[in-house]
Write a protein that holds these residues in place. Sequence first.
Motif, PDB file in Angstrom:
ATOM      1  N   PRO A  38      15.060   7.026   4.211  1.00 59.54           N
ATOM      2  CA  PRO A  38      14.526   8.325   4.643  1.00 59.54           C
ATOM      3  C   PRO A  38      13.064   8.507   4.256  1.00 59.54           C
ATOM      4  O   PRO A  38      12.315   9.197   4.943  1.00 59.54           O
ATOM      5  CB  PRO A  38      15.400   9.342   3.915  1.00 59.54           C
ATOM      6  CG  PRO A  38      15.880   8.641   2.724  1.00 59.54           C
ATOM      7  CD  PRO A  38      15.988   7.196   3.089  1.00 59.54           C
TER       8      PRO A  38
ATOM      9  N   VAL B   5       0.465  -4.247   7.492  1.00 59.79           N
ATOM     10  CA  VAL B   5       0.948  -2.868   7.550  1.00 59.79           C
ATOM     11  C   VAL B   5       0.110  -1.984   6.635  1.00 59.79           C
ATOM     12  O   VAL B   5      -0.189  -0.833   6.958  1.00 59.79           O
ATOM     13  CB  VAL B   5       2.443  -2.823   7.162  1.00 59.79           C
ATOM     14  CG1 VAL B   5       2.877  -1.402   6.883  1.00 59.79           C
ATOM     15  CG2 VAL B   5       3.273  -3.425   8.260  1.00 59.79           C
ATOM     16  N   ARG B   6      -0.308  -2.534   5.489  1.00 51.75           N
ATOM     17  CA  ARG B   6      -1.128  -1.753   4.569  1.00 51.75           C
ATOM     18  C   ARG B   6      -2.475  -1.417   5.218  1.00 51.75           C
ATOM     19  O   ARG B   6      -2.937  -0.284   5.160  1.00 51.75           O
ATOM     20  CB  ARG B   6      -1.366  -2.545   3.286  1.00 51.75           C
ATOM     21  CG  ARG B   6      -2.258  -1.828   2.288  1.00 51.75           C
ATOM     22  CD  ARG B   6      -2.631  -2.727   1.146  1.00 51.75           C
ATOM     23  NE  ARG B   6      -3.609  -3.720   1.552  1.00 51.75           N
ATOM     24  CZ  ARG B   6      -3.845  -4.856   0.909  1.00 51.75           C
ATOM     25  NH1 ARG B   6      -3.136  -5.173  -0.153  1.00 51.75           N
ATOM     26  NH2 ARG B   6      -4.761  -5.689   1.323  1.00 51.75           N
TER      27      ARG B   6
ATOM     28  N   GLY C 116       0.788  -1.217   0.000  1.00 48.28           N
ATOM     29  CA  GLY C 116       0.000   0.000   0.000  1.00 48.28           C
ATOM     30  C   GLY C 116       0.826   1.276   0.000  1.00 48.28           C
ATOM     31  O   GLY C 116       0.394   2.303   0.494  1.00 48.28           O
TER      32      GLY C 116
ATOM     33  N   ILE D 223       5.392  11.590  -4.044  1.00 45.54           N
ATOM     34  CA  ILE D 223       6.112  12.689  -4.692  1.00 45.54           C
ATOM     35  C   ILE D 223       7.618  12.481  -4.573  1.00 45.54           C
ATOM     36  O   ILE D 223       8.378  12.789  -5.492  1.00 45.54           O
ATOM     37  CB  ILE D 223       5.710  14.040  -4.075  1.00 45.54           C
ATOM     38  CG1 ILE D 223       4.210  14.249  -4.229  1.00 45.54           C
ATOM     39  CG2 ILE D 223       6.449  15.176  -4.730  1.00 45.54           C
ATOM     40  CD1 ILE D 223       3.715  14.257  -5.631  1.00 45.54           C
ATOM     41  N   VAL D 224       8.072  11.921  -3.437  1.00 43.72           N
ATOM     42  CA  VAL D 224       9.513  11.686  -3.296  1.00 43.72           C
ATOM     43  C   VAL D 224       9.976  10.630  -4.303  1.00 43.72           C
ATOM     44  O   VAL D 224      11.020  10.798  -4.947  1.00 43.72           O
ATOM     45  CB  VAL D 224       9.854  11.267  -1.859  1.00 43.72           C
ATOM     46  CG1 VAL D 224      11.233  10.657  -1.791  1.00 43.72           C
ATOM     47  CG2 VAL D 224       9.795  12.476  -0.953  1.00 43.72           C
TER      48      VAL D 224
ATOM     49  N   LEU E 258       2.417   4.090  -2.358  1.00 46.74           N
ATOM     50  CA  LEU E 258       2.345   4.568  -3.740  1.00 46.74           C
ATOM     51  C   LEU E 258       3.745   4.921  -4.232  1.00 46.74           C
ATOM     52  O   LEU E 258       4.458   5.694  -3.608  1.00 46.74           O
ATOM     53  CB  LEU E 258       1.424   5.788  -3.801  1.00 46.74           C
ATOM     54  CG  LEU E 258       1.130   6.339  -5.194  1.00 46.74           C
ATOM     55  CD1 LEU E 258       0.642   5.254  -6.100  1.00 46.74           C
ATOM     56  CD2 LEU E 258       0.107   7.446  -5.098  1.00 46.74           C
TER      57      LEU E 258
ATOM     58  N   ARG F 128       9.609   7.880   6.544  1.00 49.96           N
ATOM     59  CA  ARG F 128       8.995   8.791   7.502  1.00 49.96           C
ATOM     60  C   ARG F 128       7.778   9.464   6.903  1.00 49.96           C
ATOM     61  O   ARG F 128       6.961  10.026   7.602  1.00 49.96           O
ATOM     62  CB  ARG F 128      10.001   9.875   7.908  1.00 49.96           C
ATOM     63  CG  ARG F 128      11.094   9.379   8.816  1.00 49.96           C
ATOM     64  CD  ARG F 128      11.924  10.541   9.277  1.00 49.96           C
ATOM     65  NE  ARG F 128      11.142  11.503  10.041  1.00 49.96           N
ATOM     66  CZ  ARG F 128      11.492  12.779  10.209  1.00 49.96           C
ATOM     67  NH1 ARG F 128      12.593  13.218   9.659  1.00 49.96           N
ATOM     68  NH2 ARG F 128      10.752  13.586  10.923  1.00 49.96           N
ATOM     69  N   LEU F 129       7.687   9.434   5.559  1.00 53.34           N
ATOM     70  CA  LEU F 129       6.634  10.181   4.885  1.00 53.34           C
ATOM     71  C   LEU F 129       5.377   9.345   4.769  1.00 53.34           C
ATOM     72  O   LEU F 129       5.432   8.125   4.705  1.00 53.34           O
ATOM     73  CB  LEU F 129       7.099  10.568   3.484  1.00 53.34           C
ATOM     74  CG  LEU F 129       8.396  11.318   3.438  1.00 53.34           C
ATOM     75  CD1 LEU F 129       8.874  11.426   2.019  1.00 53.34           C
ATOM     76  CD2 LEU F 129       8.189  12.690   4.019  1.00 53.34           C
ATOM     77  N   ARG F 130       4.235  10.046   4.731  1.00 55.13           N
ATOM     78  CA  ARG F 130       2.977   9.346   4.618  1.00 55.13           C
ATOM     79  C   ARG F 130       2.379   9.554   3.235  1.00 55.13           C
ATOM     80  O   ARG F 130       2.505  10.628   2.664  1.00 55.13           O
ATOM     81  CB  ARG F 130       1.986   9.891   5.657  1.00 55.13           C
ATOM     82  CG  ARG F 130       2.487   9.858   7.054  1.00 55.13           C
ATOM     83  CD  ARG F 130       2.297   8.533   7.663  1.00 55.13           C
ATOM     84  NE  ARG F 130       0.875   8.215   7.762  1.00 55.13           N
ATOM     85  CZ  ARG F 130       0.415   7.162   8.412  1.00 55.13           C
ATOM     86  NH1 ARG F 130       1.242   6.351   8.991  1.00 55.13           N
ATOM     87  NH2 ARG F 130      -0.868   6.937   8.464  1.00 55.13           N
ATOM     88  N   GLY F 131       1.745   8.529   2.749  1.00 55.85           N
ATOM     89  CA  GLY F 131       0.893   8.618   1.571  1.00 55.85           C
ATOM     90  C   GLY F 131       1.454   9.397   0.409  1.00 55.85           C
ATOM     91  O   GLY F 131       2.463   9.018  -0.189  1.00 55.85           O
ATOM     92  N   ASP F 132       0.809  10.518   0.098  1.00 52.86           N
ATOM     93  CA  ASP F 132       1.124  11.242  -1.118  1.00 52.86           C
ATOM     94  C   ASP F 132       2.514  11.865  -1.097  1.00 52.86           C
ATOM     95  O   ASP F 132       3.125  12.049  -2.139  1.00 52.86           O
ATOM     96  CB  ASP F 132       0.079  12.327  -1.348  1.00 52.86           C
ATOM     97  CG  ASP F 132      -1.285  11.721  -1.561  1.00 52.86           C
ATOM     98  OD1 ASP F 132      -1.379  10.795  -2.383  1.00 52.86           O
ATOM     99  OD2 ASP F 132      -2.242  12.132  -0.899  1.00 52.86           O
ATOM    100  N   TYR F 133       3.011  12.182   0.090  1.00 54.20           N
ATOM    101  CA  TYR F 133       4.363  12.742   0.159  1.00 54.20           C
ATOM    102  C   TYR F 133       5.379  11.710  -0.313  1.00 54.20           C
ATOM    103  O   TYR F 133       6.325  12.023  -1.035  1.00 54.20           O
ATOM    104  CB  TYR F 133       4.684  13.187   1.579  1.00 54.20           C
ATOM    105  CG  TYR F 133       3.931  14.420   1.997  1.00 54.20           C
ATOM    106  CD1 TYR F 133       4.472  15.681   1.791  1.00 54.20           C
ATOM    107  CD2 TYR F 133       2.680  14.334   2.562  1.00 54.20           C
ATOM    108  CE1 TYR F 133       3.790  16.816   2.153  1.00 54.20           C
ATOM    109  CE2 TYR F 133       1.980  15.461   2.931  1.00 54.20           C
ATOM    110  CZ  TYR F 133       2.538  16.706   2.729  1.00 54.20           C
ATOM    111  OH  TYR F 133       1.858  17.826   3.078  1.00 54.20           O
TER     112      TYR F 133
ATOM    113  N   ARG G 159       8.082  -2.256   5.584  1.00 54.20           N
ATOM    114  CA  ARG G 159       7.959  -1.351   4.437  1.00 54.20           C
ATOM    115  C   ARG G 159       9.260  -1.295   3.649  1.00 54.20           C
ATOM    116  O   ARG G 159       9.264  -1.306   2.418  1.00 54.20           O
ATOM    117  CB  ARG G 159       7.593   0.057   4.918  1.00 54.20           C
ATOM    118  CG  ARG G 159       6.156   0.166   5.330  1.00 54.20           C
ATOM    119  CD  ARG G 159       5.796   1.613   5.568  1.00 54.20           C
ATOM    120  NE  ARG G 159       4.371   1.736   5.829  1.00 54.20           N
ATOM    121  CZ  ARG G 159       3.840   2.693   6.557  1.00 54.20           C
ATOM    122  NH1 ARG G 159       4.616   3.612   7.087  1.00 54.20           N
ATOM    123  NH2 ARG G 159       2.556   2.747   6.736  1.00 54.20           N
TER     124      ARG G 159
ATOM    125  N   PRO H 153      -1.351   0.117  10.141  1.00 58.12           N
ATOM    126  CA  PRO H 153       0.025   0.072  10.645  1.00 58.12           C
ATOM    127  C   PRO H 153       0.090  -0.004  12.177  1.00 58.12           C
ATOM    128  O   PRO H 153       0.939  -0.717  12.724  1.00 58.12           O
ATOM    129  CB  PRO H 153       0.639   1.374  10.146  1.00 58.12           C
ATOM    130  CG  PRO H 153      -0.302   1.962   9.191  1.00 58.12           C
ATOM    131  CD  PRO H 153      -1.620   1.289   9.313  1.00 58.12           C
TER     132      PRO H 153
END
Lengths: 358, 305
Positions: A116, A211-212, A64, A127-128, A66, A119-124, A229, A215
């Motif tokens: 690194p 986890v999907r 899960g 984008i990374v 993206l 640490r980010l969630r979902g849409d962030y 993850r 969490p």
Amino acid sequence: MYTGSLACFLKCSKRNWEIPVFTVLALAPLFGPAFAGGLGGQITSVFIICIAALGLNVMVGFTGLLHLGIASFFGLGGLFLAILTVPMNPLEIGFLPAVLVSVGITAAIGTLLGSPALRLRGDYLAIVTLGFGEVVRVLFLNLENVTGGTQGLGPVPPPGFGVFVTGIDLGREFVVDSRWFYYLSLVILFSVVLLVRILEKSTLGRAWVAVREEPLAAATIGISVAKVRLSAFTIAAAIAGLAGCLSVASIGTTGDPNAFGFNRSVAILCAVIIGGLGSIPGTLVGVTILFGFDIVVIPWVDAWMQRLQSQVFETNLFALGSWRLALVGIALIVVMRFRPVGLVPSRRFAAELQESQQ
Amino acid sequence: MDVASFLQQCGIGITSGVFLGLMAVGYTLVYGTVGLIHFAHGDVVMLGGCLALAILSFLVPLPVVPLTGCLAVILAAMCSGLFCGCLNVCIDRFVYRPLRDAPPLSPLVSAIGVSFVLMNVGLVWIGPTDRAFPKIFLDTTHSVGGISILMADLLVLAISVPPLLCLYVLLRQTRFGRSLRSIAAITRATARSGEAGKLIGATFFISGFLGGVASVAAGIHATTINYQMGHQMGLYALTAAVLGGIGSVPGAIVGGLVVGLLRAISVAVLGPRWAMASVFLVLIVFLAFRPQGIYGKSKTRGGQH
């Protein structure tokens, strides 16, 4: 005796869709001489995309997360293979060790990006990964000394280059007859399908799904969310890198780095989602429809229409190729409108959707 | 690099930052109300640019004189804003709305599909090559303390800043703005009610309108447009929205300025071919330390996806 084995075959096929599908694919070249030429090459590239898409499915479908930069790992795998094998560079190691090393390096890069990014969630996170993909593409284009820039790095010797089996030069066979690559990628695709299936059923696979879904709940039963993850990141990168190696070996060069950019990543993601997230047959169906249309059907239809039009009108009025993007786009919209869970959804997703609609 | 040329690059960066910010606001408004990355936004903007190109080419004798030139540009910006707004509303009505309670990634794929269709329309409309944007006293420069200011860039600012001010007044001072800001808190179930539906439509219209204005500004700034410009600008603007904290309007504008400045400076220092990579590298490093962006709240809407 024959009927007995046939019955057994049918019985197994009912439970495992892989058996009939891969049997047909393995037998097809024996009956179609066209497989030795262009068609075989086109189908091989569809197989290769299937492999990369299975890797992406591990991340997006099972875990899960993206991911919008899968094509960059595809490109990286191919680039390392090329660096290790082209005659220009001093290394020139054999095909098999080169594949192992480049898959290893690609997996390591995937892990490095993942640590690194977790640490980010979902849409962030999306984008990374997108940004990472673009950075890799720009590096490919600009570090001409290493990557060959827009020309790509080549010529990459075919697998089995310089290996003689009973007087047959394997390397030459790979170049002359595209059925060799057809079977090589078919075998690897089959192994990847099995691998992903085993992973799905394993403790790790169950942890991915846990986890999907939730969490926090997964963490309370002792699953290390970050590690799980990260493992999905690594495995996705490794499988995509393997696909990249195959692609570069079959084309003979890394080609234009723009092919590893955002568009390719997005196309693979769309294939996974219209096939059905988290579903292995769905992924194969999605890729076959999207990329099969692009790689096999469009050139065929255009050649046919060009012949037809030049006979009837003596000019070329309409080329399907120039409306290719719009056709793919409409297909994506229509599939999502009428089957939002995908064409061959995994059982869990289908059940969830039904539940939420009631 | 001396101070004058540094300031010069900053000027270019701020100019492009303002219209990137306009586009980024489009992404952020849509994300804030329906929780979706509107991937087709860049291509909507590109079509707005095509329309503006058609209008300005039709009015070709006018742009030669500064005053009528300005009026022509304002007319083009309004038309392309209205066009993009309506296009956005149609996309929402016919593509996104039926998918309000589908799995979270399905609208994303539809958005990508819409983006492909629009890109293809742009390709057929203006062809595969760069098209020159009509010149509006482009060559005039004024020198202030060693820094030459391109009149065209002032025009870009003149058409980009008023819509941003209007947006500020709209969001802060009106009842509509308050309900728009509160809609970010609604659940999926209420997203289908009539009032919320109207607000979502309005959001898509506003984001499209700002995008249309941004397309004219981008055309003047870059002097050419092509069918892939929406894709490239869209990536920059999305980066800006994420950098600012997606869902936050001031964040999107600040993000746009930061991305514009970063791009201009890296073009000057490293060369144009490294611009995109350096912007994205900064984004990745920044998000590693501050995962919610500049203005974002630490817990974002949308959870997992």
